[in-house]
Write a protein that holds these residues in place. Structure first.
Motif, PDB file in Angstrom:
ATOM      1  N   GLY A 148       0.828  -1.201   0.000  1.00  0.00           N
ATOM      2  CA  GLY A 148       0.000   0.000   0.000  1.00  0.00           C
ATOM      3  C   GLY A 148       0.855   1.239   0.000  1.00  0.00           C
ATOM      4  O   GLY A 148       2.090   1.167   0.102  1.00  0.00           O
ATOM      5  N   GLY A 149       0.196   2.369  -0.113  1.00  0.00           N
ATOM      6  CA  GLY A 149       0.927   3.623  -0.146  1.00  0.00           C
ATOM      7  C   GLY A 149       0.077   4.757   0.381  1.00  0.00           C
ATOM      8  O   GLY A 149      -1.158   4.670   0.437  1.00  0.00           O
ATOM      9  N   ALA A 333       4.646   7.767   0.899  1.00  0.00           N
ATOM     10  CA  ALA A 333       5.379   6.568   1.293  1.00  0.00           C
ATOM     11  C   ALA A 333       4.639   5.364   0.753  1.00  0.00           C
ATOM     12  O   ALA A 333       3.413   5.391   0.579  1.00  0.00           O
ATOM     13  CB  ALA A 333       5.506   6.484   2.810  1.00  0.00           C
ATOM     14  N   SER A 334       5.413   4.299   0.490  1.00  0.00           N
ATOM     15  CA  SER A 334       4.810   3.053   0.031  1.00  0.00           C
ATOM     16  C   SER A 334       5.515   1.881   0.692  1.00  0.00           C
ATOM     17  O   SER A 334       6.699   1.959   1.041  1.00  0.00           O
ATOM     18  CB  SER A 334       4.898   2.938  -1.498  1.00  0.00           C
ATOM     19  OG  SER A 334       6.247   2.856  -1.914  1.00  0.00           O
ATOM     20  N   PHE A 335       4.770   0.811   0.881  1.00  0.00           N
ATOM     21  CA  PHE A 335       5.299  -0.401   1.501  1.00  0.00           C
ATOM     22  C   PHE A 335       4.776  -1.588   0.715  1.00  0.00           C
ATOM     23  O   PHE A 335       3.592  -1.628   0.346  1.00  0.00           O
ATOM     24  CB  PHE A 335       4.847  -0.472   2.962  1.00  0.00           C
ATOM     25  CG  PHE A 335       5.272  -1.727   3.659  1.00  0.00           C
ATOM     26  CD1 PHE A 335       6.545  -1.850   4.202  1.00  0.00           C
ATOM     27  CD2 PHE A 335       4.411  -2.813   3.759  1.00  0.00           C
ATOM     28  CE1 PHE A 335       6.936  -3.013   4.848  1.00  0.00           C
ATOM     29  CE2 PHE A 335       4.797  -3.982   4.397  1.00  0.00           C
ATOM     30  CZ  PHE A 335       6.068  -4.081   4.945  1.00  0.00           C
ATOM     31  N   GLU A 336       5.662  -2.565   0.463  1.00  0.00           N
ATOM     32  CA  GLU A 336       5.242  -3.704  -0.342  1.00  0.00           C
ATOM     33  C   GLU A 336       5.973  -4.965   0.121  1.00  0.00           C
ATOM     34  O   GLU A 336       7.160  -4.938   0.467  1.00  0.00           O
ATOM     35  CB  GLU A 336       5.542  -3.441  -1.816  1.00  0.00           C
ATOM     36  CG  GLU A 336       4.935  -4.463  -2.760  1.00  0.00           C
ATOM     37  CD  GLU A 336       5.081  -4.057  -4.211  1.00  0.00           C
ATOM     38  OE1 GLU A 336       4.238  -4.462  -5.030  1.00  0.00           O
ATOM     39  OE2 GLU A 336       6.052  -3.316  -4.524  1.00  0.00           O
ATOM     40  N   THR A 352       9.629  -4.347   1.219  1.00  0.00           N
ATOM     41  CA  THR A 352      10.304  -3.189   0.632  1.00  0.00           C
ATOM     42  C   THR A 352       9.505  -1.940   0.991  1.00  0.00           C
ATOM     43  O   THR A 352       8.285  -2.023   1.224  1.00  0.00           O
ATOM     44  CB  THR A 352      10.398  -3.292  -0.897  1.00  0.00           C
ATOM     45  OG1 THR A 352       9.075  -3.296  -1.446  1.00  0.00           O
ATOM     46  CG2 THR A 352      11.127  -4.551  -1.319  1.00  0.00           C
ATOM     47  N   PHE A 353      10.125  -0.799   1.059  1.00  0.00           N
ATOM     48  CA  PHE A 353       9.400   0.448   1.314  1.00  0.00           C
ATOM     49  C   PHE A 353      10.070   1.583   0.552  1.00  0.00           C
ATOM     50  O   PHE A 353      11.216   1.472   0.118  1.00  0.00           O
ATOM     51  CB  PHE A 353       9.336   0.757   2.812  1.00  0.00           C
ATOM     52  CG  PHE A 353      10.651   1.115   3.424  1.00  0.00           C
ATOM     53  CD1 PHE A 353      11.089   2.432   3.444  1.00  0.00           C
ATOM     54  CD2 PHE A 353      11.455   0.136   3.994  1.00  0.00           C
ATOM     55  CE1 PHE A 353      12.309   2.765   4.013  1.00  0.00           C
ATOM     56  CE2 PHE A 353      12.675   0.467   4.560  1.00  0.00           C
ATOM     57  CZ  PHE A 353      13.100   1.787   4.572  1.00  0.00           C
ATOM     58  N   ASN A 354       9.308   2.642   0.443  1.00  0.00           N
ATOM     59  CA  ASN A 354       9.801   3.802  -0.293  1.00  0.00           C
ATOM     60  C   ASN A 354       9.233   5.059   0.343  1.00  0.00           C
ATOM     61  O   ASN A 354       8.030   5.166   0.569  1.00  0.00           O
ATOM     62  CB  ASN A 354       9.383   3.706  -1.765  1.00  0.00           C
ATOM     63  CG  ASN A 354       9.858   4.914  -2.571  1.00  0.00           C
ATOM     64  OD1 ASN A 354      10.903   5.483  -2.265  1.00  0.00           O
ATOM     65  ND2 ASN A 354       9.099   5.301  -3.572  1.00  0.00           N
TER      66      ASN A 354
END
Length: 485
Positions: A148-149, A333-336, A352-354
């Motif tokens: 999600g983000g 932000a995003s997380f996967e 992973t995250f961003n």
């Protein structure tokens, strides 16, 4: 570039993100202290300046039939149904715009099965191992991911806040337009019911006149049989009777059309309406008519308030256009979680995250953004002119109706005297004709005078009620529907 952007960002932060551009100020209605028409008619209802009519103003006529018709129209009129639905759309649009000011959160999940050709990427299969080693130059595998983000627009220059302000103003304008529609429909129903009542009275007067014609024909025939009359008199009486009978279907057609229009206002077919037996004699003329004070008219009439809300919307549009001239910052932000097997999705190595932040600034748009701002400023000037025009027209309308009520009262008094004199003259003419002192033509002329006087009296009564209704509509406000946004 830095010298330009830094002060602009500081200015936006000091403004509390309420938005750049002009702040809407409610316009002052430049009006006089009084209406130009008479403050009270010389005769008839007294004009009382104050808060104005009540919400259900039509009840002052004391007619349960009119009350029932208005209630049916407010519940079933299709234009009102469309206006209420449009209001709900405007409210939902406001909620949609407000939602954009909050962080936007999205989730995603994906399952895929791939086959990749290493040869397509320029790799030589021979370099990965000898033949028979089990290495596949085109590996095939599955991949699963879930995540999600979240993103958030800092709205440094308040474009989103101005958009919310504009949507709220549009919803408010639609509310007042819906209120005005209810007021207009109620007025049209009352006026149409008054029209039917007046035509009912005209038909009754015409029927009575035809009965008088029948008596005139009988009189002339008896005089002819007695040897003291002439055939010319008989034919004249018969001709008058035929002419009066011929006009009756035309009046009945007018009543049918008025009744059918009333059915349309109620949102039903004419067959569903049923008979309307209303007469002007069934109505009560109020002794006092409350009229909104001149200083409050612009703040009460829903059509003026709707134009004012449109001016507010146009003012907010300037802020939206101006904010687009400056930079905008987006944070997110995003997380996967990603794995080749579903069982491995939620294991630590698979995540992973961003985190990101971005700024965008207009550099060159060929003058489009500045033109949009100038166009928004022009629209504000146009909306302000429309507001002033609406106020002027409202005051002119109320002044005209006050003058009309004064003239209606005088006209009704004169028509009442005229009808009484015509009836007296007709009675004298009949007695004179019966004893042979005058001819039938004098009786026929007197009958025509009575016809004209009765019709004029009905029209004067109807005109007074209709102008009174128009005055109520022109100064009333309020609606018992959903609350204002």
């Amino acid at each position: 570039m830095k010298r330009i952007i830094t002060p602009a960002i500081a200015l936006a932060l000091l403004s509390g993100c309420t938005g750049i551009g002009p702040t809407f100020q409610r316009p002052a209605a430049s009006v006089g202290a009084a209406y130009s028409g008479p403050q009270s008619p010389l005769s008839g209802p007294e004009i009382a300046l104050g808060q104005g009519p009540q919400v259900r103003w039509w009840e002052v006529f004391g007619s349960s039939e009119i009350n029932a018709l208005v209630d049916r129209a407010l519940a079933g009129n299709q234009n009102l149904a469309a206006s209420v639905a449009t209001l709900e759309r405007a409210r939902q649009h406001l909620r949609s715009v407000n939602g954009h000011m909050l962080p936007q959160v999205d989730g995603n999940a994906r399952a895929e099965h791939q086959k990749i050709s290493l040869t397509a990427f320029g790799f030589d299969p021979a370099s990965f191992g000898a033949a028979g080693s089990g290495f596949d130059s085109s590996p095939e595998f599955s991949l699963y991911s879930v995540g999600g983000g979240v993103s958030y627009d800092l709205d440094l220059f308040g474009a989103n806040h101005r958009a919310s302000e504009q949507a709220a103003a549009d919803a408010e304008a639609q509310f007042y337009e819906t209120e005005a529609a209810h007021l207009t429909i109620a007025g049209r129903v009352v006026m149409q019911a008054l029209m039917v009542a007046a035509l009912n009275d005209r038909i009754a007067a015409q029927t009575a006149l035809i009965a008088e014609d029948e008596r005139n024909v009988t009189l002339t025939e008896r005089k002819l049989q007695g040897g003291i009359g002439t055939m010319v008199e008989v034919l004249a009486a018969q001709q008058q009777r035929a002419a009066d009978k011929a006009s009756l279907p035309q009046i009945e057609q007018l009543r049918t059309e008025a009744r059918d229009l009333l059915a349309v206002l109620l949102g039903i077919t004419p067959a569903e309406l049923g008979p309307i037996t209303l007469s002007l004699a069934d109505l009560t003329l109020p002794g006092q008519v409350p009229v909104t004070m001149p200083s409050e008219l612009a703040h009460k009439r829903p059509d003026i308030l709707a134009v004012e809300a449109r001016l507010h919307s146009a003012t907010a549009a300037i802020g939206i256009a101006e904010a687009k001239l400056y930079p905008n910052i987006m944070l997110g932000a995003s997380f996967e979680q990603m794995a080749q097997h579903p069982d491995d999705l939620f294991k630590a190595p698979a995540n992973t995250f961003n985190l990101f932040g971005g700024i965008s600034a207009p550099l060159f748009h060929g003058g489009t953004l500045k033109a949009n701002k100038r166009g928004a400023e022009a629209e504000v000037r146009a909306s302000a002119a429309r507001y002033r025009q609406a106020v002027l027209e409202a005051f002119a309308q109320v002044s005209d109706l006050l003058s009309a009520l004064n003239n209606d009262s005088q006209s009704l008094a004169l028509q009442t005297d005229s009808a009484a004199l015509a009836e007296r003259s007709l009675g004298l003419s009949r007695r004179s004709f019966a004893v042979g002192n005058s001819g039938v033509l004098q009786v026929l002329d007197a009958s025509r005078s009575v016809e004209r006087a009765k019709i004029a009296l009905v029209e004067a009564q109807a005109r007074q009620f209709i102008n009174l209704t128009r005055l109520y509509v022109a100064t009333a406000g309020g609606w018992t529907g959903p609350a204002k946004p």
